[in-house]
Design an enzyme around this catalytic site. Structure first.
Site, short mmCIF file in Angstrom:
data_model
loop_
_atom_site.label_atom_id
_atom_site.label_comp_id
_atom_site.label_asym_id
_atom_site.label_seq_id
_atom_site.Cartn_x
_atom_site.Cartn_y
_atom_site.Cartn_z
N ASP A 79 -2.06 35.88 -28.94
CA ASP A 79 -1.65 34.48 -28.78
C ASP A 79 -0.15 34.46 -28.46
OD1 ASP A 79 -1.55 31.75 -28.76
OD2 ASP A 79 -1.85 31.49 -30.91
N MET A 80 0.18 34.00 -27.26
CA MET A 80 1.59 33.91 -26.88
C MET A 80 2.33 32.94 -27.80
SD MET A 80 1.83 36.05 -24.41
CE MET A 80 3.48 35.66 -23.81
N ASP A 110 -2.87 30.95 -22.66
CA ASP A 110 -1.98 31.85 -23.40
C ASP A 110 -2.64 32.52 -24.60
OD1 ASP A 110 -2.28 29.53 -24.89
OD2 ASP A 110 -0.20 29.46 -25.55
N GLU A 111 -3.97 32.61 -24.58
CA GLU A 111 -4.67 33.10 -25.77
C GLU A 111 -5.98 33.77 -25.37
OE1 GLU A 111 -6.36 31.12 -29.96
OE2 GLU A 111 -5.64 29.85 -28.31
#
Length: 379
Positions: free
Chosen positions: A9-10, A103-104
């Protein structure tokens, strides 16, 4: 064989990109989202979160909580560019990748002869080297625990949850951390004195089934470390939407259009995160007398931009000519596709050939776990 699952996860993705691209913003409360009167927060930096700002919060509220924040518009093209670099790194590790958003993602590394913690460290290092950004990772033997782990010590965190740590490590967590328990369910549980996972563990399977219906058994198992959901390399999304019930019924068309503008931003972000396009836009309106009005428009071509989605929604809304005050308004898109094919005459042989080629690419895309293959690329 026990599975090896990694969840990545960013960290504060949109805001982190803005701080990376403009070093003057580093260490400052950056808030990214719709800047109109009815805009919402897409992402905010950790500095802004200290003031109570969070994603999906109305922008006016964020400005009240953090008046000295730096408010920036969403730059979808830039975020998608960075996202593609991140996913390129993930697909270098394994083809078994399940994107959850821009982003995940989950990765199943069970068949890789390497310690999953080392794999997670390598991912973190390479993402930082290529993008300059940090990513948090969680490692465990199922998806639920891997996601719990990635959120454990953000930002730039790495956490491993092993079988012997469960359920004790989960006991102090809020019930809202349990996959399958949403905001309304959390509020309902709180009313009966169930706020932590430790409280949930005291309930029998039958009691949880009475509360959650058929999902009761899944929640019963999940908090005991049992989650058999596979990492899905392809998930068919049928529609994406956003709606809200207004605090006060209104006939203010400008205000309602501002809501649709904000919804279009959110829906567009989700489409781009899943690398999808839509062809049907639907506006949902419930009036003060509880009458539901749903109107849709199907286009001749696929779209994914916020401006295009809003333009269609605006036209639908204006054509509706509502005579009653509105209490609920929503926007959704459907008729989704992983390819952007213009709908032309099927009697055109060239078009038929192109559609067939795109269908082949679409099928290849599914097999590659959603890592889109463009026409002309090496397969």
């Amino acid at each position: 064989m026990m599975r090896k699952i990694i969840h990545v996860d960013m960290d504060a993705f949109f805001a982190s990109i803005e701080q990376h691209d403009n070093p003057k913003l580093r260490g400052k409360p950056v808030i990214v989202g719709g800047l109109s009167g009815r805009g919402v927060v897409s992402t905010c930096s950790y500095e802004a979160r200290k003031y109570g700002v969070h994603s999906a919060m109305p922008m006016y509220m964020a400005k009240t909580l953090c008046p000295h924040g730096i408010f920036l518009p969403v730059r979808f093209q830039r975020y998608r560019e960075v996202s593609e670099k991140v996913f390129d790194i993930l697909y270098e590790v394994t083809d078994i990748v399940e994107p959850l958003s821009i982003d995940e993602a989950y990765l199943d590394v069970t068949d890789i002869d390497k310690n999953p913690e080392d794999i997670a460290k390598e991912i973190k290092e390479k993402v930082h080297m290529v993008t300059g950004l940090t990513v948090s990772a969680g490692v465990s033997y199922n998806k639920f625990l891997a996601k719990i782990a990635s959120d454990w010590n953000k930002p730039d965190g790495l956490m491993i949850i092993t079988e012997d740590m469960v359920p004790d490590i989960l006991r102090p967590l809020s019930v809202s951390k349990v996959y399958g328990i949403g905001k309304k369910s959390s509020e309902r549980l709180k009313k009966i004195g169930v706020e932590k996972v430790d409280d949930l563990l005291k309930l029998s399977q039958d009691e949880l089934t009475n509360i959650f219906g058929k999902y009761g058994k899944e929640i019963y198992d999940r908090i005991r470390g049992i989650d058999s959901r596979p990492v899905e390399t392809y998930r068919e999304t049928k529609s994406i939407g956003k709606e809200t019930t207004l605090k006060k019924d209104t006939s203010d068309a400008d205000l309602l259009l501002k809501y649709l503008r904000g919804f279009a931003d959110i829906v567009s972000s989700e489409l781009k995160g899943e690398r999808l396009y839509c062809r049907t836009v639907t506006v949902k309106i419930k009036t003060s007398n509880f009458t539901l009005h749903t109107r849709s428009r199907t286009l001749n071509e696929y779209i994914d931009s916020s401006d295009d989605i809003y333009s269609v929604a605006e036209a639908i809304f204006k054509e509706a000519k509502m005579t009653q005050p509105v209490r609920l308004i929503g926007l959704s898109v459907s008729n989704l596709s992983a390819t952007k094919i213009k709908q032309l005459s099927l009697f055109d042989l060239d078009v038929k050939r192109n559609l067939k080629i795109d269908k082949i690419l679409y099928d290849v895309n599914k097999k590659l776990g959603g890592h889109f293959v463009k026409r002309g690329s090496d397969i």
